[in-house]
Design an enzyme around this catalytic site. Structure first.
Site, PDB file in Angstrom:
ATOM      1  N   ASP A 142     -15.775 -29.108  17.994  1.00  0.00           N
ATOM      2  CA  ASP A 142     -15.165 -30.205  17.260  1.00  0.00           C
ATOM      3  C   ASP A 142     -13.687 -29.883  17.108  1.00  0.00           C
ATOM      4  O   ASP A 142     -13.327 -28.857  16.537  1.00  0.00           O
ATOM      5  CB  ASP A 142     -15.827 -30.352  15.880  1.00  0.00           C
ATOM      6  N   CYS A 189     -26.524 -36.040  10.059  1.00  0.00           N
ATOM      7  CA  CYS A 189     -27.066 -34.761   9.589  1.00  0.00           C
ATOM      8  C   CYS A 189     -27.654 -34.032  10.790  1.00  0.00           C
ATOM      9  O   CYS A 189     -28.528 -34.559  11.473  1.00  0.00           O
ATOM     10  CB  CYS A 189     -28.140 -34.980   8.520  1.00  0.00           C
ATOM     11  N   GLU A 240     -15.925 -34.082  22.246  1.00  0.00           N
ATOM     12  CA  GLU A 240     -15.778 -35.528  22.187  1.00  0.00           C
ATOM     13  C   GLU A 240     -14.665 -35.963  23.111  1.00  0.00           C
ATOM     14  O   GLU A 240     -13.633 -35.305  23.203  1.00  0.00           O
ATOM     15  CB  GLU A 240     -15.446 -35.966  20.760  1.00  0.00           C
ATOM     16  N   CYS A 262     -32.633 -34.933   3.767  1.00  0.00           N
ATOM     17  CA  CYS A 262     -33.333 -33.645   3.793  1.00  0.00           C
ATOM     18  C   CYS A 262     -32.717 -32.611   2.850  1.00  0.00           C
ATOM     19  O   CYS A 262     -33.253 -31.532   2.690  1.00  0.00           O
ATOM     20  CB  CYS A 262     -33.387 -33.083   5.219  1.00  0.00           C
ATOM     21  N   CYS A 304     -31.701 -33.488  10.169  1.00  0.00           N
ATOM     22  CA  CYS A 304     -32.726 -34.539  10.218  1.00  0.00           C
ATOM     23  C   CYS A 304     -32.223 -35.806  10.908  1.00  0.00           C
ATOM     24  O   CYS A 304     -32.957 -36.771  11.034  1.00  0.00           O
ATOM     25  CB  CYS A 304     -33.204 -34.871   8.811  1.00  0.00           C
ATOM     26  N   ASP A 313     -17.092 -29.869   9.426  1.00  0.00           N
ATOM     27  CA  ASP A 313     -16.768 -29.610  10.834  1.00  0.00           C
ATOM     28  C   ASP A 313     -17.861 -28.841  11.565  1.00  0.00           C
ATOM     29  O   ASP A 313     -18.154 -29.107  12.719  1.00  0.00           O
ATOM     30  CB  ASP A 313     -15.444 -28.856  10.934  1.00  0.00           C
TER      31      ASP A 313
HETATM   32 ZN   LIG Z   1     -30.638 -34.172   6.746  1.00  0.00          ZN
END
Ligand SMILES: [Zn+2]
Length: 410
Positions: A183, A323, A270, A345, A326, A352
């Site tokens: 990143d 996230c 990216e 979660c 999850c 970052d």
């Molecule tokens: Zn999560």
């Protein structure tokens, strides 16, 4: 067959500086004269002039009393100008570039030797009057030397960009091995996640010091009267500090990209257009200064040489807001929020580090879908209309400059 360019600093003698100045002048004059001819020809025939069409004008010019000084210029240097001019025209006609511009003696000066330059010890030997010029050669020029471009920067330094050809190809690209997600940021230059650990790479410390110095020198130059000698001197000092800033940055980017490529087979990041487009103006200014573009280029060619792969993921990918545990996606994550907790979660995320994890996971998903040719098989990703296609970056000619970035003086 592969090609590679290496940039070396040149240290011409006083006499050679004179010869170079003469060559720069001739090449510039010929470019401007040729461009004029192209414009005239275009107006009467609707076409530009070819390289040979341009070259055929030279003998008469060399005989003409007014322009006989062109004879002092190594003839292949002038023929290179003809080639570059006809290409520039071609590129314009085919919509790839803007209309060729006239050249000014106040900007960066350059000439090309299309062949016959040799390395002799710590020097480059040029054909014609120029002869042997002392050079700082960082790495062996171990390929067949093709075109050599000699340039003079606004700071007064001389460089040669040496294009070499190699018989052998790079190792075949292979994606078995470690995958790292990166990143790119403002606060830290890069945050990486390699499947085991997260690493942060801050911007180089001394960069800020040079940047302050640069701003100060720029202010001083701006106060001087335009066109005055003092202004010219101050501008040259600005150019020199500018070079220092970019040297520090380049050096850092080379070392960091080397480290990442040595430790990983696949690098995921990216697509840079993403970042520029998505974020606001103030931030974009900072971005343009951080050298992301150069960094991606360095990664790209170093990976290519190692048989590794660079994977760029698309703009629609919400690397920060997802996230990594999850895959719950939050709606908003203002830039000043450095940590957050997944409402689904309960995982606590460093902004970052989490993004780097997501980028890596997305890269792995893309690699596996490239392999089976089912990029959109699971139907959950919707590509926006304006998004660029993800792309595997591989290019054959990349400039390796240890001292000067291509953008500055290349
Ligand atoms: Zn999560």
């Amino acid at each position: 067959m592969r090609r590679q360019a290496v940039k070396v600093r040149l240290y011409p003698t006083e006499e050679q500086i004179q010869i170079l100045a003469q060559h720069f002048g001739c090449a510039r004059w010929w470019w401007n004269y040729g461009l004029n001819k192209c414009i005239e020809t275009y107006q009467s025939t609707g076409k530009g002039l070819s390289q040979s069409g341009l070259n055929s004008l030279l003998p008469a010019l060399k005989k003409d009393k007014e322009t006989e000084w062109l004879r002092d210029c190594y003839s292949q240097v002038l023929q290179s100008v003809s080639l570059n001019l006809s290409r520039a025209y071609q590129n314009f006609f085919e919509g790839r570039a803007q209309y060729p511009k006239f050249k000014s003696r106040h900007h960066r000066q350059s000439i090309q030797y299309p062949q016959n330059v040799k390395q002799v010890g710590e020097s480059l030997k040029f054909p014609g009057f120029l002869g042997k010029v002392r050079a700082k050669i960082h790495r062996p020029l171990d390929g067949t030397i093709k075109t050599v471009t000699v340039s003079k920067c606004p700071s007064g330094k001389y460089y040669a960009s040496v294009l070499m050809e190699y018989e052998s190809d790079y190792p075949a690209c292979n994606t078995d091995g470690k995958v790292v997600g990166i990143d790119l940021g403002i606060k830290d230059f890069a945050i990486t996640y390699d499947g085991e650990k997260t690493s942060k790479y801050p911007n180089p410390k001394h960069l800020a010091k040079y940047e302050k110095k640069l701003a100060k020198k720029q202010r001083i130059a701006a106060r001087k009267v335009k066109g005055s000698n003092r202004r010219r001197k101050a501008t040259r000092i600005v150019a020199r500090v500018y070079e220092q800033v970019s040297n520090v940055r380049q050096d850092y980017l080379h070392k960091l990209s080397r480290k990442i490529v040595d430790n990983n087979q696949v690098v995921v990041l990216e697509n840079l257009n993403v970042k520029g487009m998505v974020r606001n103006h103030k931030e974009r200014d900072a971005i343009s200064d951080t050298g992301w573009g150069a960094f991606v280029n360095f990664l790209s060619y170093k990976l290519e040489r190692n048989g590794g792969k660079l994977v760029e993921i698309n703009r629609w990918f919400p690397s920060s807001k997802l996230c990594s545990n999850c895959h719950y996606q939050i709606n908003e994550l203002p830039l000043d929020v450095r940590t957050w907790t997944s409402p689904s979660c309960g995982t606590h995320h460093d902004r970052d580090g989490n993004a780097a994890m997501n980028i890596r996971a997305e890269g792995i998903r893309m690699l596996s879908s490239f392999g089976t040719g089912e990029a959109n098989a699971n139907g959950e990703e919707v590509r926006p209309i304006r998004g660029r296609k993800p792309k595997m970056r591989h290019s054959s000619v990349k400039l390796e400059a240890h001292t000067v970035p291509q953008g500055q003086c290349g």
